[in-house]
Write a protein that holds these residues in place. Structure first.
Motif, PDB file in Angstrom:
ATOM      1  N   ILE A 149       0.879  -1.089  -0.355  1.00  0.00           N
ATOM      2  CA  ILE A 149      -0.167  -0.137   0.379  1.00  0.00           C
ATOM      3  C   ILE A 149       0.444   1.144   0.002  1.00  0.00           C
ATOM      4  CG2 ILE A 149      -1.666   1.458   1.466  1.00  0.00           C
ATOM      5  CD1 ILE A 149      -2.942  -1.744   2.381  1.00  0.00           C
ATOM      6  N   GLU A 150       2.617   1.421   0.458  1.00  0.00           N
ATOM      7  CA  GLU A 150       2.600   2.301   0.532  1.00  0.00           C
ATOM      8  C   GLU A 150       3.674   2.109  -0.210  1.00  0.00           C
ATOM      9  OE1 GLU A 150       3.320   4.721   3.227  1.00  0.00           O
ATOM     10  OE2 GLU A 150       1.886   3.810   4.649  1.00  0.00           O
ATOM     11  N   THR A 151       4.118   1.419  -0.912  1.00  0.00           N
ATOM     12  CA  THR A 151       4.623   2.053  -2.505  1.00  0.00           C
ATOM     13  C   THR A 151       3.589   1.806  -3.545  1.00  0.00           C
ATOM     14  OG1 THR A 151       5.963  -0.588  -1.596  1.00  0.00           O
ATOM     15  CG2 THR A 151       5.731   0.516  -3.789  1.00  0.00           C
ATOM     16  N   ILE A 152       2.522   1.411  -3.884  1.00  0.00           N
ATOM     17  CA  ILE A 152       1.369   1.617  -3.852  1.00  0.00           C
ATOM     18  C   ILE A 152       0.823   3.539  -3.706  1.00  0.00           C
ATOM     19  CG2 ILE A 152      -0.926   1.560  -4.899  1.00  0.00           C
ATOM     20  CD1 ILE A 152      -0.777  -0.799  -4.166  1.00  0.00           C
ATOM     21  N   LYS A 153       0.892   3.311  -2.996  1.00  0.00           N
ATOM     22  CA  LYS A 153       0.911   5.450  -2.394  1.00  0.00           C
ATOM     23  C   LYS A 153       1.817   6.430  -3.530  1.00  0.00           C
ATOM     24  CE  LYS A 153      -1.793   5.287   1.807  1.00  0.00           C
ATOM     25  NZ  LYS A 153      -1.699   5.572   3.246  1.00  0.00           N
ATOM     26  N   ALA A 154       3.261   6.131  -3.429  1.00  0.00           N
ATOM     27  CA  ALA A 154       4.303   6.289  -4.037  1.00  0.00           C
ATOM     28  C   ALA A 154       4.571   6.468  -5.171  1.00  0.00           C
ATOM     29  CB  ALA A 154       5.515   5.378  -3.224  1.00  0.00           C
ATOM     30  N   SER A 155       4.155   5.158  -5.689  1.00  0.00           N
ATOM     31  CA  SER A 155       4.107   4.748  -7.067  1.00  0.00           C
ATOM     32  C   SER A 155       2.916   6.329  -7.503  1.00  0.00           C
ATOM     33  CB  SER A 155       3.452   3.907  -7.371  1.00  0.00           C
ATOM     34  OG  SER A 155       3.877   3.626  -8.821  1.00  0.00           O
ATOM     35  N   THR A 156       1.956   6.340  -6.891  1.00  0.00           N
ATOM     36  CA  THR A 156       0.926   7.039  -6.823  1.00  0.00           C
ATOM     37  C   THR A 156       0.912   8.489  -7.290  1.00  0.00           C
ATOM     38  OG1 THR A 156      -0.762   5.408  -6.302  1.00  0.00           O
ATOM     39  CG2 THR A 156      -1.478   7.676  -7.562  1.00  0.00           C
ATOM     40  N   VAL A 157       1.602   9.324  -6.007  1.00  0.00           N
ATOM     41  CA  VAL A 157       2.788  10.337  -6.595  1.00  0.00           C
ATOM     42  C   VAL A 157       3.556  10.444  -7.324  1.00  0.00           C
ATOM     43  CG1 VAL A 157       3.621  11.408  -4.776  1.00  0.00           C
ATOM     44  CG2 VAL A 157       2.386  10.775  -4.148  1.00  0.00           C
ATOM     45  N   SER A 158       4.252   9.515  -7.629  1.00  0.00           N
ATOM     46  CA  SER A 158       4.712   9.834  -9.369  1.00  0.00           C
ATOM     47  C   SER A 158       4.394   9.523 -10.451  1.00  0.00           C
ATOM     48  CB  SER A 158       6.273   8.157  -9.108  1.00  0.00           C
ATOM     49  OG  SER A 158       7.643   9.001  -9.640  1.00  0.00           O
ATOM     50  N   GLU A 159       3.422   8.492 -10.260  1.00  0.00           N
ATOM     51  CA  GLU A 159       2.734   8.870 -11.659  1.00  0.00           C
ATOM     52  C   GLU A 159       2.006  10.198 -12.135  1.00  0.00           C
ATOM     53  OE1 GLU A 159      -0.658   6.313 -13.778  1.00  0.00           O
ATOM     54  OE2 GLU A 159       0.229   5.448 -12.190  1.00  0.00           O
ATOM     55  N   LYS A 160       1.735  10.688 -10.872  1.00  0.00           N
ATOM     56  CA  LYS A 160       0.875  11.753 -11.559  1.00  0.00           C
ATOM     57  C   LYS A 160       2.084  13.125 -11.294  1.00  0.00           C
ATOM     58  CE  LYS A 160      -3.334  10.951  -9.760  1.00  0.00           C
ATOM     59  NZ  LYS A 160      -4.274  11.246 -11.160  1.00  0.00           N
ATOM     60  N   ASN A 161       2.888  13.079 -11.038  1.00  0.00           N
ATOM     61  CA  ASN A 161       3.843  14.257 -11.324  1.00  0.00           C
ATOM     62  C   ASN A 161       5.262  13.903 -13.268  1.00  0.00           C
ATOM     63  OD1 ASN A 161       3.918  14.845  -8.927  1.00  0.00           O
ATOM     64  ND2 ASN A 161       5.800  13.749  -7.956  1.00  0.00           N
ATOM     65  N   ALA A 162       4.804  12.306 -12.983  1.00  0.00           N
ATOM     66  CA  ALA A 162       5.541  11.740 -14.596  1.00  0.00           C
ATOM     67  C   ALA A 162       3.859  12.432 -15.474  1.00  0.00           C
ATOM     68  CB  ALA A 162       5.246  10.629 -14.960  1.00  0.00           C
TER      69      ALA A 162
END
Length: 580
Positions: free
Chosen positions: A348-361
């Protein structure tokens, strides 16, 4: 468990009681039947003994002979005594034999020779019974002592007798009375007993007790009310009262043998079994209680704790953990649950971080879209300027380059495309290559139209054609041929890219195949075969395997100076797949 134990114990008790009653009844019937048979054999022997005396011609003659000579009379008496003695010694159980002649004389042979004959024997009951008979055997029964010898010690004897007749003229010549040891009869009576409380009676036709095993002070039953055997039913068993009653006939004497056993004696063994059963049930109840407590403490409690934590996880709380000390299986289950919850929390923490990174990308991609759009818009402008100047050849190249750039930069559909779109991209690429090679390249695309919607990874065919042109056709002198075709074989759709270029020698082909077999370009043992040849093919092969599985991908065939064939194997598309 307690209810089941009590129910099973009750059923077991009833069944056991029924079986014991049945078995005891069967045993009692067999015993009394054997006893009746034993009595018949015994009485048959006694009857034969009396008949042997009655049929002795010398004895019957001497009993009738009257002599005035005293010496002759003494000799006759001694002869009669000797004949009686011979019969006496023929059986061990005979205690005394007495013959009462018609003239009042008594001839005896017994163990007590100093006995005195009762002068009033003619008034006794046994004498009257013998007198009333007509020559048949009269079973007089048990007596406390000799009924005729008053000096005989008081010892129980079994007495029977009969009238004696002259067999020639059927004239009555006297009476025969025999006394025997009652032990065989009493032993036969004990055979009927199936418990210490069993009472056995032998009753004659008149209801008189011939013999019994009753003890002093025992209440005698009303024998006339007991069931009697019949000709059809020779053995009777009745268990309806407080006693088990069995009865059988001793047909030779006309006796009825009764065996009366109190049911409390029969159930004594059942009572002992019941006590044992109660103890066993109590022990099992205690053990089941202890077992239930152990199960509750070591299995149920940890499982309840695990269920509570699972409900917390269901509500979104992934921070908890379960700590128990139970059986190995429970501990393993709890450990797996804790690891799963910890892993879920990490994911869940990884998905949260990945979601933030995806938004930035995505934000960066929106900003970067200005440059590619500006580039292929500029190429379109150059194309229209060349078209106005009627430079058709250069305008086709610019248009093809613009379409290729637009196709390669559009990843809205990720890496998935169709065979039709891929071939359209190839046509743009070949337009540029054919222009650059100036007529040295001939191309042929012969793909079946029904496979145009077949899905495959984007940029699958172009790298293969690029390698074919760069390493096979460009170095070749003369005109080169490049052909793209489709074929169905072994339930697979095969896309074949063939060229008649330089080809590869065996060693180079081997290294190309090894490079494609290296997974994800991380296999250090895979050797490089050139700047891009193996790497490009390996990239295409890996993407095909990731999309369709290990049974699909690239296969390369080549022969030096004769060209190369690359086969792309993909699944045959289902009807309607890839459309739109």
């Amino acid at each position: 468990m307690t209810g089941i134990l009590i129910l099973m114990s009750f059923l077991y008790y009833n069944r056991t009681l029924s079986i014991i009653h049945t078995k005891v009844s069967d045993i009692a019937e067999k015993n009394i039947s054997q006893t009746a048979g034993l009595f018949n054999l015994m009485l048959q022997g006694y009857n034969s003994l009396s008949k042997s005396l009655n049929s002795n011609y010398e004895l019957t003659r001497l009993l009738q002979e009257k002599s005035s000579n005293p010496a002759v009379s003494i000799i006759n008496e001694r002869t009669i005594t000797n004949i009686i003695g011979a019969a006496y010694y023929s059986r061990d159980d005979v205690l005394g034999i007495h013959i009462l002649s018609k003239d009042g004389k008594v001839y005896s042979y017994e163990r007590q020779f100093a006995g005195v004959i009762d002068n009033n024997y003619a008034q006794t009951e046994w004498y009257k019974k013998l007198g009333e008979s007509s020559g048949n055997m009269v079973w007089l029964g048990l007596y406390p002592g000799s009924p005729i010898n008053t000096m005989q010690p008081q010892k129980r004897v079994f007495v029977f007798g009969r009238k004696l007749y002259d067999l020639d003229n059927h004239k009555e010549i006297g009476m025969l009375m025999i006394e025997t040891n009652p032990s065989p009869i009493m032993e036969a009576l004990s055979n009927v007993s199936i418990s210490p409380g069993t009472q056995v009676y032998i009753v004659d036709d008149d209801g008189k007790i011939i013999a019994s095993s009753e003890q002093k002070g025992t209440k005698r039953p009303e024998l006339e009310k007991l069931p009697k055997p019949s000709e059809d039913e020779k053995i009777v068993a009745d268990g309806t009262s407080k006693e088990l009653i069995v009865a059988a006939n001793a047909s030779l004497a006309g006796w009825t043998i009764y065996g009366l056993t109190p049911k409390k004696d029969i159930q004594a063994e059942v009572y002992r079994t019941t006590k044992f059963l109660i103890v066993v049930v109590l022990v099992l109840i205690i053990l089941s209680t202890v077992l239930a407590s152990i199960v509750s403490r070591n299995i149920a409690s940890p499982l309840k704790l695990l269920i509570r934590e699972m409900k917390k996880v269901e509500m979104g709380n992934f921070s908890g953990s379960v700590n128990v000390d139970s059986f190995e299986e429970i501990n393993s289950l709890v450990s797996s649950f804790n690891r799963m919850v910890h892993r879920m929390d990490e994911l869940i923490e990884t998905i949260k971080a990945s979601t933030v990174s995806e938004k930035n990308a995505q934000l960066q991609a929106l900003q970067a879209q200005v440059n590619p759009h500006f580039l292929y818009n500029t190429l379109d402008m150059i194309y229209w300027m060349l078209d106005e100047q009627e430079n058709e050849r250069l305008s086709r190249v610019v248009l093809a380059l613009s379409q290729m750039f637009r196709y390669s930069s559009n990843w809205e559909e990720a890496a998935r495309t169709t065979l039709g779109r891929e071939l359209e991209q190839i046509r743009h690429y070949l337009t540029i290559i054919e222009t650059r090679l100036g007529g040295r390249l001939q191309t042929e695309i012969a793909a079946d139209e029904k496979w145009m919607n077949a899905p495959l990874p984007k940029m699958t065919i172009q790298p293969i054609i690029e390698n074919a042109v760069k390493y096979g056709l460009e170095p070749k002198e003369g005109v080169g041929l490049l052909k793209v075709s489709t074929e169905v074989r072994e339930k697979k759709l095969l896309i074949k890219i063939e060229d008649n270029g330089m080809g590869m020698d065996g060693e180079t082909l081997k290294r190309v195949r090894e490079t494609m077999a290296a997974k994800h370009q991380r296999d250090a043992g895979a050797k490089d075969v050139g700047p891009r040849r193996g790497i490009g093919l390996r990239n295409v092969h890996d993407r095909l395997v990731m999309m369709f599985g290990e049974t699909y991908g690239l296969r390369v065939e080549s022969e030096l100076m004769h060209g190369t064939t690359v086969v792309v194997a993909i699944p045959i598309p289902a009807e309607g797949e890839g459309e739109g």
